[in-house]
Motif scaffolding. Structure first.
Motif, PDB file in Angstrom:
ATOM      1  N   TRP A   1      20.249  -4.696  20.066  1.00  0.00           N
ATOM      2  CA  TRP A   1      21.105  -5.669  19.733  1.00  0.00           C
ATOM      3  C   TRP A   1      21.352  -6.846  20.884  1.00  0.00           C
ATOM      4  CZ3 TRP A   1      24.591  -1.014  20.484  1.00  0.00           C
ATOM      5  CH2 TRP A   1      24.814  -0.805  19.495  1.00  0.00           C
ATOM      6  N   ARG A   2      21.925  -7.786  20.603  1.00  0.00           N
ATOM      7  CA  ARG A   2      21.685  -9.813  20.883  1.00  0.00           C
ATOM      8  C   ARG A   2      22.707  -9.588  22.511  1.00  0.00           C
ATOM      9  NH1 ARG A   2      20.350 -13.579  17.534  1.00  0.00           N
ATOM     10  NH2 ARG A   2      20.547 -12.943  15.449  1.00  0.00           N
ATOM     11  N   PRO A   3      22.133 -10.177  23.505  1.00  0.00           N
ATOM     12  CA  PRO A   3      22.305  -9.812  24.404  1.00  0.00           C
ATOM     13  C   PRO A   3      23.642 -10.093  24.643  1.00  0.00           C
ATOM     14  CG  PRO A   3      20.802 -11.338  24.692  1.00  0.00           C
ATOM     15  CD  PRO A   3      21.040 -11.086  22.856  1.00  0.00           C
ATOM     16  N   GLY A   4      24.301  -9.300  25.795  1.00  0.00           N
ATOM     17  CA  GLY A   4      25.499  -9.288  25.649  1.00  0.00           C
ATOM     18  C   GLY A   4      26.874  -7.775  25.220  1.00  0.00           C
TER      19      GLY A   4
ATOM     20  N   GLU B   1      22.479  -2.567  26.326  1.00  0.00           N
ATOM     21  CA  GLU B   1      21.641  -3.275  27.663  1.00  0.00           C
ATOM     22  C   GLU B   1      21.241  -1.765  27.744  1.00  0.00           C
ATOM     23  OE1 GLU B   1      20.125  -5.928  28.449  1.00  0.00           O
ATOM     24  OE2 GLU B   1      21.274  -6.668  26.652  1.00  0.00           O
ATOM     25  N   ASP B   2      22.252  -1.305  28.361  1.00  0.00           N
ATOM     26  CA  ASP B   2      22.049   0.261  28.497  1.00  0.00           C
ATOM     27  C   ASP B   2      21.381   1.041  28.106  1.00  0.00           C
ATOM     28  OD1 ASP B   2      22.880   2.434  29.805  1.00  0.00           O
ATOM     29  OD2 ASP B   2      23.791   3.138  28.265  1.00  0.00           O
ATOM     30  N   ARG B   3      20.806   1.227  25.823  1.00  0.00           N
ATOM     31  CA  ARG B   3      20.473   1.639  25.858  1.00  0.00           C
ATOM     32  C   ARG B   3      18.496   1.198  25.526  1.00  0.00           C
ATOM     33  NH1 ARG B   3      24.031   2.913  20.285  1.00  0.00           N
ATOM     34  NH2 ARG B   3      25.341   3.900  21.418  1.00  0.00           N
TER      35      ARG B   3
ATOM     36  N   GLY C   1      23.173   6.443  27.300  1.00  0.00           N
ATOM     37  CA  GLY C   1      22.686   6.315  25.904  1.00  0.00           C
ATOM     38  C   GLY C   1      20.996   5.539  26.322  1.00  0.00           C
ATOM     39  N   ALA C   2      21.243   5.892  27.598  1.00  0.00           N
ATOM     40  CA  ALA C   2      20.046   5.527  28.843  1.00  0.00           C
ATOM     41  C   ALA C   2      18.606   6.439  28.183  1.00  0.00           C
ATOM     42  CB  ALA C   2      20.136   4.337  29.927  1.00  0.00           C
TER      43      ALA C   2
ATOM     44  N   TRP D   1      14.426   2.694  27.384  1.00  0.00           N
ATOM     45  CA  TRP D   1      13.072   2.439  26.753  1.00  0.00           C
ATOM     46  C   TRP D   1      12.486   1.886  27.458  1.00  0.00           C
ATOM     47  CZ3 TRP D   1      11.290  -2.658  25.482  1.00  0.00           C
ATOM     48  CH2 TRP D   1      10.118  -3.171  24.855  1.00  0.00           C
ATOM     49  N   GLN D   2      12.981   0.429  28.258  1.00  0.00           N
ATOM     50  CA  GLN D   2      12.001  -0.043  29.721  1.00  0.00           C
ATOM     51  C   GLN D   2      12.033   1.164  30.515  1.00  0.00           C
ATOM     52  OE1 GLN D   2      10.925  -3.559  29.381  1.00  0.00           O
ATOM     53  NE2 GLN D   2       9.696  -2.678  30.632  1.00  0.00           N
ATOM     54  N   ARG D   3      12.501   1.898  31.047  1.00  0.00           N
ATOM     55  CA  ARG D   3      11.779   3.189  31.085  1.00  0.00           C
ATOM     56  C   ARG D   3      11.092   3.615  31.348  1.00  0.00           C
ATOM     57  NH1 ARG D   3      17.645   5.048  33.291  1.00  0.00           N
ATOM     58  NH2 ARG D   3      17.562   6.757  31.354  1.00  0.00           N
ATOM     59  N   ALA D   4      11.187   4.524  30.013  1.00  0.00           N
ATOM     60  CA  ALA D   4       9.735   4.696  29.078  1.00  0.00           C
ATOM     61  C   ALA D   4       8.734   4.387  29.238  1.00  0.00           C
ATOM     62  CB  ALA D   4      10.710   5.480  28.488  1.00  0.00           C
TER      63      ALA D   4
END
Length: 341
Positions: free
Chosen positions: A201-204, A209-211, A177-178, A215-218
């Protein structure tokens, strides 16, 4: 055709092909044991007579059912998530190709206010040996099915990584997914967008988090700021719409990359209320490539669920076959279905 003729038997096939009953049995169950010309002759006789093996008798003889158990969780309302439907259909087809069928079961009714028992439904099938193996799909919820099945030495393959147990040795197949979200973010950046928001989605949620990490990496790789450009909500259209409206008011992103098609549909509603056109004024990308995404022209990350099913069935047949099997995990790459948004 004589509709009153009794069904052909194994003995009928043996007589037609001029072989023994054991040879017919080998042609059905162990074709590698036969010479090619003998196998062709027996298969022709089976086709001519319309012979169908007696599966009930085979189960009594071999102690196998040729059934794979898959527990279905209740569908979440007010979402556009149809990925599980596509996966189940693909799993049924892949299993049929190797002579197996999929037995769907549920965990039974749950009283209002109570949480469903993650192991409900498994015990009955394990005790009755009604299935040969299981496919587990709830690994993202941190539930104990995989640990319990492994402890009971029940064959299974998981659709999803062992998020809570990196040292797990059972076979699993998952989608990266990431990587899919990273590709989606790179796509909208290539279209000229720099204020790219993440709606997740909300934390947990390990999958969420993987997805998000994609986004953060890009964003980091392109020197783009992500400050204030994200929101975490429940996976519903209404929550997606409300979060998108808040982000549009606060930081005016020109693109949204979302953790699901459900949230992306919420973004489309928010844009419509403001008279903004998706794909022209604001880019929107979802995740799952659901039927809703296809109908609405939504660009979305498409999971290779058909290939996931094929890989899972291949693992199951190896697990259930003779000899040792070295379990492993496989991560498949998604693709981006580019449409109007």
């Amino acid at each position: 055709m004589d509709t009153h003729r009794p069904p052909a038997t194994l003995a009928d096939v043996a007589e037609r092909a001029g072989v023994s009953r054991q040879t017919v049995s080998n042609a059905i169950n162990n074709p590698d044991l036969l010479r090619p010309e003998t196998l062709v002759r027996v298969q022709a006789a089976i086709e001519e007579l319309g012979y169908t093996p007696n599966l009930a008798a085979r189960q009594l003889r071999t102690r196998t059912s040729r059934l794979i158990g898959l527990r279905l969780s209740p569908a979440q309302e007010f979402t556009a998530n149809m990925a599980m439907d596509r996966f189940v259909r693909s799993l049924v087809e892949a299993a049929r190709e190797v002579g197996y069928h999929v037995l769907l079961f549920s965990g039974g009714p749950v009283a209002e206010g109570e949480r469903p028992d993650p192991l409900s439904g498994y015990d009955d099938l394990l005790r009755s040996t009604a299935v040969d193996a299981f496919v587990v799909t709830d690994t993202y919820l941190g539930q104990p099915q995989t640990a319990v099945l492994a402890a009971r030495q029940a064959p299974f393959v998981a659709f999803g990584r062992p998020w809570d147990d990196p040292g797990a040795v059972h076979p699993w197949v998952d989608v990266d997914g990431a990587a899919g979200v990273e590709a989606a973010t790179a796509h909208v950046h290539a279209l000229g967008h720099e204020r790219i928001a993440w709606l997740g989605w909300r934390p947990g949620s390990p999958i969420g988090e993987d997805r998000r990490s994609g986004w953060q990496r890009a964003m980091t790789a392109r020197g783009l700021s992500s400050t204030g450009l994200e929101a975490a909500v429940d996976d519903t259209v209404a929550d997606g719409s409300a979060a998108a409206s808040a982000l549009l008011d606060d930081v005016a992103p020109t693109a949204f990359v979302c953790a699901s098609d459900t949230l992306a549909v919420g973004v489309l509603y928010a844009l419509s209320e403001r008279g903004l056109r998706p794909g022209r004024d604001v880019a929107v990308v979802g995740f799952d490539d659901s039927q809703v995404a296809q109908v609405m022209g939504l660009t979305s990350v498409r999971q290779p669920l058909e290939q996931v099913a094929v890989e899972i069935v291949a693992d199951l047949t190896s697990l259930l076959g003779p000899g040792e099997y070295d379990a492993c995990g496989r991560l498949l790459a998604p693709t981006l279905a580019v449409r109007q948004t």
